[in-house]
Design a protein around this motif. Sequence first.
Motif, mmCIF file in Angstrom:
data_model
loop_
_atom_site.group_PDB
_atom_site.id
_atom_site.type_symbol
_atom_site.label_atom_id
_atom_site.label_comp_id
_atom_site.label_asym_id
_atom_site.label_seq_id
_atom_site.Cartn_x
_atom_site.Cartn_y
_atom_site.Cartn_z
ATOM 1 N N MET A 102 0.853 -1.169 0.000
ATOM 2 C CA MET A 102 0.000 0.000 0.000
ATOM 3 C C MET A 102 0.899 1.234 0.000
ATOM 4 O O MET A 102 1.794 1.355 0.823
ATOM 5 N N GLU A 103 0.661 2.128 -0.912
ATOM 6 C CA GLU A 103 1.447 3.350 -1.060
ATOM 7 C C GLU A 103 0.819 4.479 -0.238
ATOM 8 O O GLU A 103 -0.386 4.692 -0.290
ATOM 9 N N ILE A 104 1.654 5.190 0.523
ATOM 10 C CA ILE A 104 1.138 6.333 1.269
ATOM 11 C C ILE A 104 1.198 7.594 0.406
ATOM 12 O O ILE A 104 1.979 7.671 -0.538
ATOM 13 N N ILE A 105 0.355 8.546 0.766
ATOM 14 C CA ILE A 105 0.385 9.878 0.193
ATOM 15 C C ILE A 105 0.728 10.792 1.370
ATOM 16 O O ILE A 105 -0.128 11.041 2.228
ATOM 17 N N PRO A 106 1.986 11.233 1.486
ATOM 18 C CA PRO A 106 2.406 12.001 2.662
ATOM 19 C C PRO A 106 1.478 13.188 2.964
ATOM 20 O O PRO A 106 1.052 13.895 2.057
ATOM 21 N N GLY A 107 1.169 13.334 4.247
ATOM 22 C CA GLY A 107 0.323 14.419 4.700
ATOM 23 C C GLY A 107 -1.140 14.253 4.367
ATOM 24 O O GLY A 107 -1.975 15.027 4.817
ATOM 25 N N ILE A 108 -1.470 13.215 3.591
ATOM 26 C CA ILE A 108 -2.849 13.042 3.098
ATOM 27 C C ILE A 108 -3.467 11.715 3.526
ATOM 28 O O ILE A 108 -4.622 11.667 3.911
ATOM 29 N N GLY A 109 -2.729 10.617 3.468
ATOM 30 C CA GLY A 109 -3.267 9.305 3.833
ATOM 31 C C GLY A 109 -2.861 8.243 2.841
ATOM 32 O O GLY A 109 -1.692 8.142 2.454
ATOM 33 N N GLU A 124 2.950 -4.637 2.200
ATOM 34 C CA GLU A 124 3.633 -3.757 3.136
ATOM 35 C C GLU A 124 3.399 -2.310 2.698
ATOM 36 O O GLU A 124 2.869 -2.051 1.622
ATOM 37 N N VAL A 125 3.813 -1.374 3.530
ATOM 38 C CA VAL A 125 3.632 0.045 3.257
ATOM 39 C C VAL A 125 4.846 0.558 2.481
ATOM 40 O O VAL A 125 5.987 0.229 2.824
ATOM 41 N N HIS A 126 4.595 1.381 1.452
ATOM 42 C CA HIS A 126 5.649 1.912 0.596
ATOM 43 C C HIS A 126 5.488 3.410 0.405
ATOM 44 O O HIS A 126 4.378 3.945 0.502
ATOM 45 N N TYR A 127 6.615 4.043 0.082
ATOM 46 C CA TYR A 127 6.617 5.441 -0.347
ATOM 47 C C TYR A 127 7.882 5.687 -1.159
ATOM 48 O O TYR A 127 8.981 5.312 -0.738
ATOM 49 N N ASP A 128 7.722 6.302 -2.296
ATOM 50 C CA ASP A 128 8.842 6.725 -3.138
ATOM 51 C C ASP A 128 9.799 5.573 -3.448
ATOM 52 O O ASP A 128 11.017 5.740 -3.447
ATOM 53 N N GLY A 129 9.222 4.387 -3.665
ATOM 54 C CA GLY A 129 10.023 3.215 -4.003
ATOM 55 C C GLY A 129 10.660 2.514 -2.819
ATOM 56 O O GLY A 129 11.409 1.551 -2.997
ATOM 57 N N VAL A 164 15.019 4.605 7.352
ATOM 58 C CA VAL A 164 15.393 6.016 7.507
ATOM 59 C C VAL A 164 16.558 6.362 6.584
ATOM 60 O O VAL A 164 16.526 7.394 5.902
ATOM 61 N N VAL A 165 17.566 5.511 6.528
ATOM 62 C CA VAL A 165 18.719 5.749 5.642
ATOM 63 C C VAL A 165 18.257 5.842 4.189
ATOM 64 O O VAL A 165 18.661 6.747 3.450
ATOM 65 N N ASP A 166 17.403 4.920 3.758
ATOM 66 C CA ASP A 166 16.918 4.931 2.373
ATOM 67 C C ASP A 166 16.138 6.205 2.062
ATOM 68 O O ASP A 166 16.305 6.803 0.994
ATOM 69 N N LEU A 167 15.287 6.637 2.979
ATOM 70 C CA LEU A 167 14.494 7.852 2.754
ATOM 71 C C LEU A 167 15.372 9.100 2.764
ATOM 72 O O LEU A 167 15.192 10.000 1.935
ATOM 73 N N HIS A 168 16.326 9.151 3.681
ATOM 74 C CA HIS A 168 17.246 10.293 3.706
ATOM 75 C C HIS A 168 18.065 10.351 2.416
ATOM 76 O O HIS A 168 18.322 11.444 1.899
ATOM 77 N N ALA A 169 18.465 9.209 1.890
ATOM 78 C CA ALA A 169 19.230 9.167 0.642
ATOM 79 C C ALA A 169 18.431 9.735 -0.526
ATOM 80 O O ALA A 169 19.012 10.257 -1.488
#
Length: 150
Positions: free
Chosen positions: A1-8, A70-75, A87-92
């Motif tokens: 399931m893909e999240i939409i940040p700040g939205i749901g 699982e939950v996903h965002y931006d790949g 966290v490392v992957d998202l910061h990258a």
Amino acid sequence: MEIIPGIGVELVKIGDQRSQAEERIGRPHHGPGGQRAVYATTPMLVITYAADETVELVEIHYSGEGGDTEVHYDGVQLTHRFLDDVVVDLHALGHTSTPSDIGHDFHVGFSVWSMHSLWARDVDPEAGEDDERAVSEAVSVAPYAYFAQG
């Protein structure tokens, strides 16, 4: 399931009326009519409603099944992985965050967190018995101000 940040997520968004959300995802199996309601989706959704019956926070929990469940965002897979790796992957990718007591609050409008109900062997069978790495168990989605309020 893909999240939409700040939205749901596609099924339910911040500001939706409870009746709208339940038309799409069904009645909760725990907490009907309460401020927090748990829905039997895969992965599991936990919705927090404001006093006016609008969606205030969308939580998506790990399924443990991998892949699209699982939950996903931006790949990036956000749940059922080591929290530090997430966290490392998202910061990258350029996403910034603030540490919290249980995880990281990302400025774009979500939080990844662990309550330590899973242990390292749940995601890595070769992890040692004393491996204390936190496993990302859930993602909470709301505007960043929701997480920064206190």
